[in-house]
Design a protein around this motif. Structure first.
Motif, PDB file in Angstrom:
ATOM      1  N   SER A 108      63.698 -79.645  12.886  1.00  0.00           N
ATOM      2  CA  SER A 108      63.279 -78.422  13.582  1.00  0.00           C
ATOM      3  C   SER A 108      64.395 -77.925  14.485  1.00  0.00           C
ATOM      4  O   SER A 108      65.209 -78.707  14.969  1.00  0.00           O
ATOM      5  CB  SER A 108      62.019 -78.673  14.402  1.00  0.00           C
ATOM      6  N   GLN A 109      64.403 -76.615  14.680  1.00  0.00           N
ATOM      7  CA  GLN A 109      65.339 -75.982  15.609  1.00  0.00           C
ATOM      8  C   GLN A 109      64.520 -75.003  16.446  1.00  0.00           C
ATOM      9  O   GLN A 109      63.940 -74.065  15.907  1.00  0.00           O
ATOM     10  CB  GLN A 109      66.430 -75.194  14.871  1.00  0.00           C
ATOM     11  N   ARG A 110      64.482 -75.248  17.747  1.00  0.00           N
ATOM     12  CA  ARG A 110      63.718 -74.387  18.641  1.00  0.00           C
ATOM     13  C   ARG A 110      64.659 -73.733  19.653  1.00  0.00           C
ATOM     14  O   ARG A 110      65.558 -74.385  20.171  1.00  0.00           O
ATOM     15  CB  ARG A 110      62.633 -75.191  19.340  1.00  0.00           C
ATOM     16  N   VAL A 111      64.407 -72.461  19.918  1.00  0.00           N
ATOM     17  CA  VAL A 111      65.224 -71.698  20.867  1.00  0.00           C
ATOM     18  C   VAL A 111      64.354 -71.344  22.064  1.00  0.00           C
ATOM     19  O   VAL A 111      63.237 -70.825  21.903  1.00  0.00           O
ATOM     20  CB  VAL A 111      65.779 -70.412  20.215  1.00  0.00           C
ATOM     21  N   ASN A 112      64.855 -71.619  23.258  1.00  0.00           N
ATOM     22  CA  ASN A 112      64.174 -71.286  24.511  1.00  0.00           C
ATOM     23  C   ASN A 112      65.081 -70.387  25.344  1.00  0.00           C
ATOM     24  O   ASN A 112      66.297 -70.604  25.385  1.00  0.00           O
ATOM     25  CB  ASN A 112      63.841 -72.556  25.303  1.00  0.00           C
ATOM     26  N   ASP A 134      59.541 -71.482  15.291  1.00  0.00           N
ATOM     27  CA  ASP A 134      59.728 -72.591  14.351  1.00  0.00           C
ATOM     28  C   ASP A 134      58.386 -73.297  14.187  1.00  0.00           C
ATOM     29  O   ASP A 134      57.789 -73.741  15.165  1.00  0.00           O
ATOM     30  CB  ASP A 134      60.784 -73.559  14.896  1.00  0.00           C
ATOM     31  N   ASP A 135      57.890 -73.376  12.965  1.00  0.00           N
ATOM     32  CA  ASP A 135      56.558 -73.949  12.760  1.00  0.00           C
ATOM     33  C   ASP A 135      56.587 -75.373  12.208  1.00  0.00           C
ATOM     34  O   ASP A 135      55.602 -75.863  11.668  1.00  0.00           O
ATOM     35  CB  ASP A 135      55.724 -73.044  11.850  1.00  0.00           C
ATOM     36  N   ALA A 165      55.482 -69.637  19.447  1.00  0.00           N
ATOM     37  CA  ALA A 165      56.330 -68.824  20.323  1.00  0.00           C
ATOM     38  C   ALA A 165      55.499 -68.408  21.522  1.00  0.00           C
ATOM     39  O   ALA A 165      54.364 -67.948  21.384  1.00  0.00           O
ATOM     40  CB  ALA A 165      56.830 -67.599  19.569  1.00  0.00           C
ATOM     41  N   THR A 166      56.041 -68.624  22.702  1.00  0.00           N
ATOM     42  CA  THR A 166      55.309 -68.361  23.941  1.00  0.00           C
ATOM     43  C   THR A 166      56.198 -67.568  24.879  1.00  0.00           C
ATOM     44  O   THR A 166      57.371 -67.913  25.073  1.00  0.00           O
ATOM     45  CB  THR A 166      54.924 -69.690  24.630  1.00  0.00           C
ATOM     46  N   TRP A 167      55.644 -66.531  25.449  1.00  0.00           N
ATOM     47  CA  TRP A 167      56.357 -65.698  26.423  1.00  0.00           C
ATOM     48  C   TRP A 167      55.560 -65.691  27.711  1.00  0.00           C
ATOM     49  O   TRP A 167      54.338 -65.730  27.697  1.00  0.00           O
ATOM     50  CB  TRP A 167      56.521 -64.276  25.893  1.00  0.00           C
ATOM     51  N   GLY A 168      56.264 -65.644  28.837  1.00  0.00           N
ATOM     52  CA  GLY A 168      55.548 -65.628  30.103  1.00  0.00           C
ATOM     53  C   GLY A 168      56.462 -65.323  31.270  1.00  0.00           C
ATOM     54  O   GLY A 168      57.635 -65.004  31.111  1.00  0.00           O
TER      55      GLY A 168
END
Length: 175
Positions: A108-112, A134-135, A165-168
């Motif tokens: 997995s590759q996750r971007v924050n 990324d699921d 994906a989460t935005w806040g």
């Protein structure tokens, strides 16, 4: 050495940072961890593949490669206010469910991302986590019933759902 066997584990972890300018910082971490099962008595492996001692296989739920890249930028906006940006790429390699090394999760590759402003007392920021959505499951496990026998969970593989994906926004007050 474990109570029911032996696994060789070796690897390398490297962390570092580079201050490119007064305001721009890059950092990274890379981890390589090789595992090699020397001996074990694996009841799950017998149920899955008929092999009791999966010599040479990898440890379950233990990726061989993992790493992260990050970049931070800070810019004073006034004598008391600083703006900031931060981006991270987090990589987790393939993970097997059991020592049988058959069922696995993909890498997995996750971007924050984060951006905001801060003073000595306040921080206000907006953020995005897993912004590319990324699921890939975040973990894998076989037989979720610890009180059941191997045969009761023979065909059960549990996947931990990834964070979407989460935005806040965040507000912090120091006192």
């Amino acid at each position: 050495t474990f109570p029911n066997g032996q696994t060789d584990l070796w690897g390398l972890e490297l962390e570092g940072s580079y201050q490119a300018t007064e305001r721009l910082l890059f950092d990274f971490m890379v981890n390589w961890a090789a595992t090699d099962i020397g001996f074990t008595d694996c009841a799950e492996c017998v149920a899955i593949s008929g092999v009791r001692n999966p010599v040479g296989n990898l440890m379950e739920r233990y990726p061989a490669f993992a790493g992260a890249l990050g970049a931070s930028y800070e810019a004073p906006r006034s004598s008391s206010l600083t703006g900031f940006l931060r981006g991270d790429l987090v990589y987790t390699g393939k993970q097997y469910a059991t020592a049988a090394n058959i069922a696995y999760t993909a890498a997995s590759q996750r971007v924050n991302l984060r951006a905001g402003v801060r003073t000595e007392r306040y921080t206000i920021e907006v953020f995005g986590q897993n912004v590319t959505d990324d699921d890939t499951p975040s973990n894998i496990l076989r037989n979720g019933n610890p009180n059941g026998s191997v045969a009761q969970g023979l065909n059960v593989v549990i996947l931990a759902a990834p964070d979407p994906a989460t935005w806040g926004a965040r507000f912090a007050l120091r006192f």
